[in-house]
Design an enzyme around this catalytic site. Structure first.
Site, short mmCIF file in Angstrom:
data_model
loop_
_atom_site.label_atom_id
_atom_site.label_comp_id
_atom_site.label_asym_id
_atom_site.label_seq_id
_atom_site.Cartn_x
_atom_site.Cartn_y
_atom_site.Cartn_z
N ARG A 261 59.93 29.36 18.24
CA ARG A 261 58.48 29.29 18.30
C ARG A 261 57.94 30.72 18.36
O ARG A 261 58.37 31.50 19.21
CB ARG A 261 58.06 28.54 19.58
N TYR B 125 46.67 34.46 23.71
CA TYR B 125 47.68 33.54 24.26
C TYR B 125 49.10 34.07 24.25
O TYR B 125 49.61 34.50 23.24
CB TYR B 125 47.61 32.24 23.45
N ASP C 180 52.55 27.16 18.44
CA ASP C 180 51.78 26.41 19.43
C ASP C 180 50.35 26.93 19.45
O ASP C 180 50.11 28.09 19.79
CB ASP C 180 52.45 26.62 20.80
N HIS D 43 47.99 25.65 21.34
CA HIS D 43 47.53 25.49 22.73
C HIS D 43 46.12 24.95 22.81
O HIS D 43 45.28 25.44 23.57
CB HIS D 43 47.66 26.82 23.48
N GLU E 178 52.02 22.81 17.01
CA GLU E 178 51.90 22.13 18.31
C GLU E 178 50.47 22.21 18.84
O GLU E 178 49.83 23.26 18.78
CB GLU E 178 52.86 22.82 19.29
N GLU F 292 52.21 17.48 25.73
CA GLU F 292 52.68 18.08 26.99
C GLU F 292 51.70 17.85 28.13
O GLU F 292 52.09 17.94 29.30
CB GLU F 292 52.98 19.58 26.82
N ARG G 36 55.66 15.33 23.06
CA ARG G 36 56.19 16.36 23.97
C ARG G 36 56.02 16.02 25.45
O ARG G 36 56.07 16.89 26.31
CB ARG G 36 55.54 17.70 23.64
N GLU H 276 62.58 22.42 23.87
CA GLU H 276 62.10 23.77 24.20
C GLU H 276 63.00 24.36 25.29
O GLU H 276 63.31 23.69 26.28
CB GLU H 276 60.67 23.66 24.71
N TRP I 297 42.06 26.87 27.37
CA TRP I 297 43.25 27.74 27.34
C TRP I 297 44.38 27.04 26.61
O TRP I 297 44.67 25.90 26.84
CB TRP I 297 43.71 28.09 28.76
C1 GCO Z 1 54.64 25.16 26.00
C2 GCO Z 1 53.40 25.16 26.81
C3 GCO Z 1 53.45 26.02 28.03
C4 GCO Z 1 52.22 25.76 28.90
C5 GCO Z 1 52.53 25.83 30.34
C6 GCO Z 1 51.35 25.47 31.20
O1 GCO Z 1 54.58 24.65 24.90
O2 GCO Z 1 55.66 25.64 26.48
O3 GCO Z 1 52.26 25.19 26.05
O4 GCO Z 1 53.62 27.35 27.71
O5 GCO Z 1 51.23 26.68 28.61
O6 GCO Z 1 53.60 25.00 30.62
O7 GCO Z 1 51.74 25.29 32.50
MG MG Z 2 52.73 23.97 24.30
#
Ligand code: GCO
Ligand code: MG
Length: 409
Positions: free
Chosen positions: A154, A166, A217, A219, A243, A269, A290, A346, A409
């Site tokens: 990644r 980020y 990612d 985010h 992602e 996630e 995820r 991951e 974020w």
């Molecule tokens: C990832 C995630 C993390 C999150 C974090 C927040 O894909 O690994 O986006 O980097 O930002 O777990 O607590």
């Molecule tokens: Mg992520």
């Protein structure tokens, strides 16, 4: 014939500590006779809310119950809360549930993956993180991960003009000189980001060739239209997945993206429950889900979600950042090893403090993760040593756009 209680839950303790700059919360559940299990209760930036949920609401209600009846205990923990779901309660339930699987594995002398159906593969393909402050740095960082044996990486990079975008903040560093710890601020500009990412992946392909699987990612920072614009420009470069392009929960925006793009999508996630992933899976709006045992109610719940995803031909790929503890990664590894529809894990290496306080038997060799063959999860806790690394209040970063507006974020 009705069996009596096999292993009565007798005691519990929740440990918090800060290891290698990262806060972790770990629940330890003990049974009469001495077998104990561990669960990951870490919810980054909101750790103590989970600790309170466990100590004040959940753990006192399971004392004296049979640790072997995991399904019944899960339903009891989940359904006796009228206000159910969400990150705090599902992380707390997940921690207890994973500890119960650990107990059962240890009591029966088998690794947890054998309780979940046995090995579906020799190891789980893992992806590593690479990020840099420039295009050249990022190409080098990806090349370094490939040289370590990973076949999937990644990538992220400072966006030109946005020095603290980020993943380039040093999260372990104190956020300010202020006595109170406040969320560190990052800046964001969607146009600069959208211009840059296609150029970056173009350079990665030019330098590293067509072979490596590359992941990115977002985010949760784009709208459906912005994400669609981006995927069109990324299509020639064969991304393994994009992602979290869009804020979670916006199934209609994902539908727009899905109908207009052929890039594989990963999300989940920040989902915690079947109800949150239902539409994404049933309508096949994503390719990789995820959700993790740590934040989604443990192994009991993630197995059901995994089976639901299998029916809809969606792969599982549990979230595995550094702010999930080794106990949580071990749980994901046992699940990934035994689950047919598992794509990629991951993986971020832990530092020496973490390995000393939470020694683990899982390992990554040639880019493949294996949980090891110890009974239970294969992770232990040195609680005496843990007390020497006290919890430090800290927050995840927050984002403002160039004009100062708060952004996701
Ligand atoms: C990832 C995630 C993390 C999150 C974090 C927040 O894909 O690994 O986006 O980097 O930002 O777990 O607590
Ligand atoms: Mg992520």
């Amino acid at each position: 014939m009705r069996l009596g209680c096999i292993l009565k839950i007798s005691r519990y303790h929740v440990f918090t500590c800060c290891l290698d700059g990262q806060n972790y919360a770990t629940v330890k559940i003990e049974t009469e006779g001495g077998v104990y299990g561990l669960g990951d209760a870490t919810l980054a930036g909101r750790e103590l809310a989970v600790v309170a949920y466990l100590n004040e609401h959940l753990l006192p209600t399971i004392i004296g119950r049979d640790a072997f009846n995991i399904e019944d205990l899960w339903q009891y923990m989940y359904r006796t809360a009228y206000w159910r779901g969400g990150p705090v309660s599902m992380t707390a339930i997940g921690a207890v549930d994973v500890a119960l699987w650990d107990i059962k594995g240890k009591a029966l002398g088998v690794p947890v993956y054998n309780l979940l159906g046995g090995q579906s593969r020799r190891g789980i393909r893992a992806y590593a993180h690479a990020w840099g402050k420039s295009v050249d740095d990022t190409v080098q960082a990806v090349a370094d991960r490939l040289a370590e044996g990973y076949t999937a990486v990644r990538f992220s990079c400072t966006v030109p003009g946005l020095p603290d975008s980020y993943r380039v903040l040093n999260l372990a560093a104190p956020s300010s000189g202020d006595a109170r710890t406040l969320p560190p601020a990052e800046t964001w500009d969607t146009r600069r980001y959208l211009d840059f990412i296609p150029k970056l992946i173009g350079e990665l392909r030019k330098e590293l060739g067509p072979d490596p699987d590359l992941l990115h990612d977002v985010h949760h920072r784009l709208t459906g239209v912005e994400a669609t614009w981006l995927t069109h420009r990324l299509e020639p470069f064969r991304l393994y997945w994009l992602e979290d392009p869009i804020r979670p929960g916006l199934a209609d925006e994902y539908t727009l993206l899905r109908q207009r793009s052929i890039i594989p999508l990963a999300a989940g996630e920040t989902f915690h429950d079947m109800s949150e992933c239902y539409e994404f899976v049933a309508r096949r709006l994503i390719d990789h889900l995820r959700m993790s045992p740590s934040h989604s109610g443990g192994l009991t719940n993630i197995r059901k979600i995994g089976a639901f995803a299998e029916i809809h031909r969606v792969a599982m790929a549990c979230h595995g950042p550094i702010d999930i503890s080794p106990v949580g990664i071990a749980a994901a590894a046992h699940f990934g090893l035994s689950t047919h529809n598992y794509s990629l894990q991951e993986h971020v290496p832990y530092g020496s403090e973490t390995a000393a306080v939470l020694p683990y038997s899982f390992n990554v060799r040639e880019g493949y993760l294996h949980p090891g063959d110890k009974p239970g999860l294969g992770v232990d806790l040195d609680d005496h040593l843990a007390s020497q690394f006290p919890f430090k209040a800290s927050y995840l970063p927050m984002v403002r756009t160039l004009d100062g507006t708060v952004h996701d974020w």
